[in-house]
Design a protein around this motif. Structure first.
Motif, short mmCIF file in Angstrom:
data_model
loop_
_atom_site.label_atom_id
_atom_site.label_comp_id
_atom_site.label_asym_id
_atom_site.label_seq_id
_atom_site.Cartn_x
_atom_site.Cartn_y
_atom_site.Cartn_z
N GLU A 101 5.17 5.45 -3.00
CA GLU A 101 4.17 6.37 -2.69
C GLU A 101 4.57 7.81 -3.27
O GLU A 101 3.47 8.51 -3.55
CB GLU A 101 3.43 6.15 -1.27
CG GLU A 101 4.32 6.60 -0.30
CD GLU A 101 3.69 6.51 1.21
OE1 GLU A 101 2.55 6.05 1.18
OE2 GLU A 101 4.38 7.37 1.92
N ASP A 102 5.50 8.04 -3.19
CA ASP A 102 5.90 9.33 -3.50
C ASP A 102 6.39 9.53 -5.03
O ASP A 102 6.50 10.60 -5.69
CB ASP A 102 7.15 10.11 -2.64
CG ASP A 102 7.13 9.94 -1.22
OD1 ASP A 102 6.03 10.26 -0.67
OD2 ASP A 102 8.02 9.63 -0.48
N PRO A 107 1.61 7.96 -6.23
CA PRO A 107 0.95 7.84 -5.27
C PRO A 107 -0.41 7.04 -5.41
O PRO A 107 -0.96 6.75 -6.56
CB PRO A 107 0.04 9.23 -5.07
CG PRO A 107 1.24 10.01 -6.01
CD PRO A 107 1.83 9.20 -6.98
N GLN A 108 -0.85 6.38 -4.50
CA GLN A 108 -1.94 5.51 -4.48
C GLN A 108 -1.97 4.46 -5.46
O GLN A 108 -2.61 4.25 -6.24
CB GLN A 108 -3.37 6.25 -4.69
CG GLN A 108 -3.59 7.24 -3.57
CD GLN A 108 -4.96 7.77 -3.63
OE1 GLN A 108 -5.27 8.43 -4.70
NE2 GLN A 108 -6.17 7.77 -2.70
N ILE A 109 -0.73 3.96 -5.40
CA ILE A 109 -0.38 2.86 -6.20
C ILE A 109 -1.47 1.78 -6.70
O ILE A 109 -1.62 1.07 -7.64
CB ILE A 109 0.99 2.03 -6.02
CG1 ILE A 109 1.69 1.49 -7.15
CG2 ILE A 109 0.94 1.42 -4.86
CD1 ILE A 109 3.28 1.44 -6.99
N LEU A 110 -2.13 1.16 -5.53
CA LEU A 110 -2.97 0.07 -5.52
C LEU A 110 -4.09 0.34 -6.25
O LEU A 110 -4.88 -0.65 -6.93
CB LEU A 110 -3.18 -0.58 -4.12
CG LEU A 110 -2.13 -1.13 -3.13
CD1 LEU A 110 -2.63 -1.67 -1.84
CD2 LEU A 110 -1.44 -2.01 -4.04
N MET A 111 -4.61 1.57 -6.32
CA MET A 111 -5.76 2.10 -7.13
C MET A 111 -5.58 2.04 -8.60
O MET A 111 -6.18 2.03 -9.48
CB MET A 111 -6.16 3.27 -6.71
CG MET A 111 -6.12 3.90 -5.19
SD MET A 111 -7.91 3.66 -4.55
CE MET A 111 -8.65 4.75 -5.24
N LYS A 112 -4.12 2.09 -8.89
CA LYS A 112 -3.72 2.33 -10.35
C LYS A 112 -3.15 1.16 -11.06
O LYS A 112 -3.37 0.81 -11.82
CB LYS A 112 -2.52 3.44 -10.45
CG LYS A 112 -3.30 4.82 -9.79
CD LYS A 112 -2.05 5.81 -9.80
CE LYS A 112 -2.75 7.20 -9.32
NZ LYS A 112 -1.80 8.08 -8.83
N ALA A 168 0.67 -1.28 0.01
CA ALA A 168 0.05 0.01 0.04
C ALA A 168 0.90 1.24 -0.02
O ALA A 168 0.51 2.24 -0.34
CB ALA A 168 -0.90 -0.09 1.16
N HIS A 169 2.12 1.00 0.56
CA HIS A 169 3.09 2.42 0.64
C HIS A 169 4.06 2.44 -0.51
O HIS A 169 5.21 3.14 -0.42
CB HIS A 169 3.65 2.25 1.98
CG HIS A 169 2.52 2.76 2.98
ND1 HIS A 169 1.69 3.93 3.02
CD2 HIS A 169 1.91 1.84 3.83
CE1 HIS A 169 0.92 3.95 3.97
NE2 HIS A 169 0.86 2.73 4.72
#
Lengths: 421, 175
Positions: B43-44, B47-52, B39-40
């Motif tokens: 992330e920078d 961002p929100q990698i799991l959504m993409k 989930a992290h």
């Protein structure tokens, strides 16, 4: 054909007469090391292998140092996991808070690692022990788990780069940290990818063991598999006073093969600063310009040794930390901590307006004990200045020696020691 | 022995010298649960990698991917974020070992790293190193694993490999 120190150590531990670069060999381990972050993962993987006991309870070392003394509940759980595993397995080398130290300061100091060893550690700065003339390298938790189970690891024999450092620096504040930053600045963060950095020359011989450990500590910052310095009289004296086991000294043959030989004259070298966000982004301190700082960190597995404390104290003695700056001094082990108290260094630091912490990796990796807010800048004697390394992704870390960090703490901006003396 | 799987996925590109602090910042290392780390992941950068990222997508990086710390949390985060494979111009050595050890396919392919476009659809055979860009209709040969690493990879990772070896009596405990 001659062999390098690294090749000789690997050959002996593989039980063969000689090895050549590129060859894949299996070597016996003298030590397998993990900490409170990588240890729990190693223990989990170890439990899947199908053996009950570690290969040798005297050769597996677990140290709670990264987030210890525990910074929060999950960290406390991780510390507990390595403690319980150490108890179950009867490990000789587990050190609780109050007796522990930053792993790469503690192991040489306590004579747990000795010249000629092969050491793997689930921590990239395991390469530090090359400063004693040992082969040591960082691995992940799964490699470490297999090492704990079998007492062996496979290694591809690295090619070696030989660095010859000539001369004696005219600037008395130039240290091992400045040498290694200069080298990384020259060859880049992948300049020694998969290779050995062998450090030789008058300037290396003149360094103390502490200064040498600082240099080999950062070999990984150039992508190296290991950094190594031949053991000499200084190493032997250091080892004699500490070693818990017999040791073996290896030297490179005159006709050993090197992929490249790089010579560096340190006579006119100035203290180095690695600007954000790569350790290779180096400049001389005089070229740093006006960089205001919010925090100065003096410590870590790179620069948390006695000599580093002395260097910082010489500059901070009788002076005050700049009103806008937080100065955080972290002696690397309990022994160093006690000595800073006994010999009056702790008093110098506190009177200057610095805090003195118990040994921990804490701020170096943005764990705790000095996290940066958005936009804040720190000068630090640690080893990495990646984006977000010490806190907020928009904070910045500038790497330097203890002398430069102390001088900068006083002036509130990046400064050379001469500016405050 | 793990069956060889051909991977399909969309390309996500990142730059050079992506270090393990960027892949998974140390502030999340007080936990080693793969889902939490995923989930992290990056992330920078994403961002929100799991959504993409869709399961199977492929991460393509420049040189020295995974430099820095030895944290195995980094390849674990990449794997569990859904990436089926990482292709790069070069990898830092500890990351490379860790990826093979945990069964994350990883391929050195400098030309792919330099020329492939974000969003391209790739077909990758991790065993042969063959990479096909289905969007552009091009094929590339990535580096193959050395035979010894291929054995570890084919076993499904270092733990499975070692377990087998111990069963066969190839490794004796010393202590």
């Amino acid at each position: 054909m001659g062999m390098t120190i690294t090749e000789k150590i690997l050959a002996v531990h593989a039980g063969v007469k000689e090895v050549s670069p590129g060859e894949i060999i299996t070597v016996k381990l003298d030590l397998a090391l993990a900490n409170d972050i990588t240890g729990p993962v190693s223990i989990r993987e170890f439990s899947k292998i199908g053996v009950e006991r570690v290969f040798d309870k005297n050769k597996v070392v677990l140290i709670p140092d990264h987030f210890a003394p525990a910074k929060d509940i999950p960290s406390a759980q991780q510390c507990l996991e390595i403690k319980e595993f150490s108890q179950e397995q009867g490990l000789k080398h587990y050190y609780e808070v109050g007796r522990m130290g930053i792993e790469h300061c503690l192991l040489p100091e306590q004579g747990i690692v000795v010249p000629g060893d092969v050491v793997i550690g689930a921590d990239s700065h395991t390469c530090t022990y090359g400063g004693l003339g040992a082969f040591s390298t960082g691995v992940g938790s799964t490699d470490l788990a297999v090492g704990m189970a079998t007492g062996e690891i496979w290694i591809r024999v690295p090619v070696s780069l030989k660095f010859i450092l000539h001369g004696k620096p005219k600037n008395p504040w130039v240290s091992g940290k400045d040498y290694i930053l200069a080298i990384i600045g020259k060859i880049g963060v992948d300049g020694a990818q998969y290779k050995t950095i062998e450090l030789t020359g008058q300037a290396i011989e003149d360094l103390s063991v502490d200064g040498r450990l600082t240099m080999t500590n950062m070999a990984v910052e150039a992508g190296a598999k290991n950094g190594i310095i031949a053991a000499d009289d200084k190493t032997i004296q250091y080892t004699k006073a500490r070693a818990q086991r017999p040791w073996q000294v290896y030297r490179s043959d005159p006709d050993a093969r090197y992929e490249n030989i790089i010579e560096l004259d340190v006579t006119h070298l100035q203290p180095q600063i690695a600007f954000p966000h790569l350790p290779s982004n180096t400049k001389a301190v005089q070229e740093a310009g006006d960089v205001k700082i919010d925090q100065a960190v003096i410590g870590s597995c790179t620069n948390g040794r006695w000599e580093d404390m002395v260097m910082a104290a010489r500059i901070l003695k009788g002076r005050k930390v700049h009103p806008d700056v937080r100065a955080i001094v972290i002696p690397g082990t309990q022994e160093i901590y006690l000595r800073t108290v006994r010999e009056g260094l702790a008093e110098i630091f506190v009177e200057a307006g610095a805090v003195v912490s118990t040994p921990t990796c804490g701020p170096c990796l943005g764990g705790y004990m000095g996290i940066l807010a958005k936009g804040e800048k720190a000068i630090s004697t640690t080893n990495r200045n990646f984006v977000g390394r010490m806190g907020h992704p928009e904070s910045e870390v500038y790497l330097a020696s203890p002398a430069v960090a102390a001088a900068s703490a006083i002036l509130g901006r990046i400064a050379s020691p001469e500016e405050v003396l | 022995m793990m069956k060889n799987v051909i991977l399909h996925g969309k390309v996500w590109k990142v730059g050079s010298d992506i270090d393990t602090d960027v892949i998974i910042p140390a502030r999340y290392l007080n936990c080693s649960e793969p889902e939490f780390l995923a989930a992290h992941c990056l992330e920078d950068v994403i961002p929100q990698i799991l959504m993409k990222v869709k399961p199977g997508d492929i991460l393509v990086a420049g040189k020295n991917f995974g430099c820095g710390s030895s944290r195995e949390h980094a390849p674990v985060a990449v794997k569990h974020a859904g990436f089926s494979c990482v292709i790069a111009e070069s990898f830092a050595r500890i990351f490379y070992r860790n990826a093979i050890n945990i069964g994350l396919p990883i391929i050195v392919a400098p030309e792919v790293a330099r020329t492939i476009k974000e969003g391209s659809l790739l077909e990758v055979d991790p065993v042969t190193g063959m990479i096909r860009d289905l969007s552009e209709g091009k094929a590339y040969q990535g580096e193959q694993y050395p035979p010894f690493m291929l054995e570890i990879f084919s076993a499904g990772g270092l733990i499975a490999y070692t377990r087998e070896k111990i069963k066969r009596g190839g490794v004796k405990q010393l202590g």
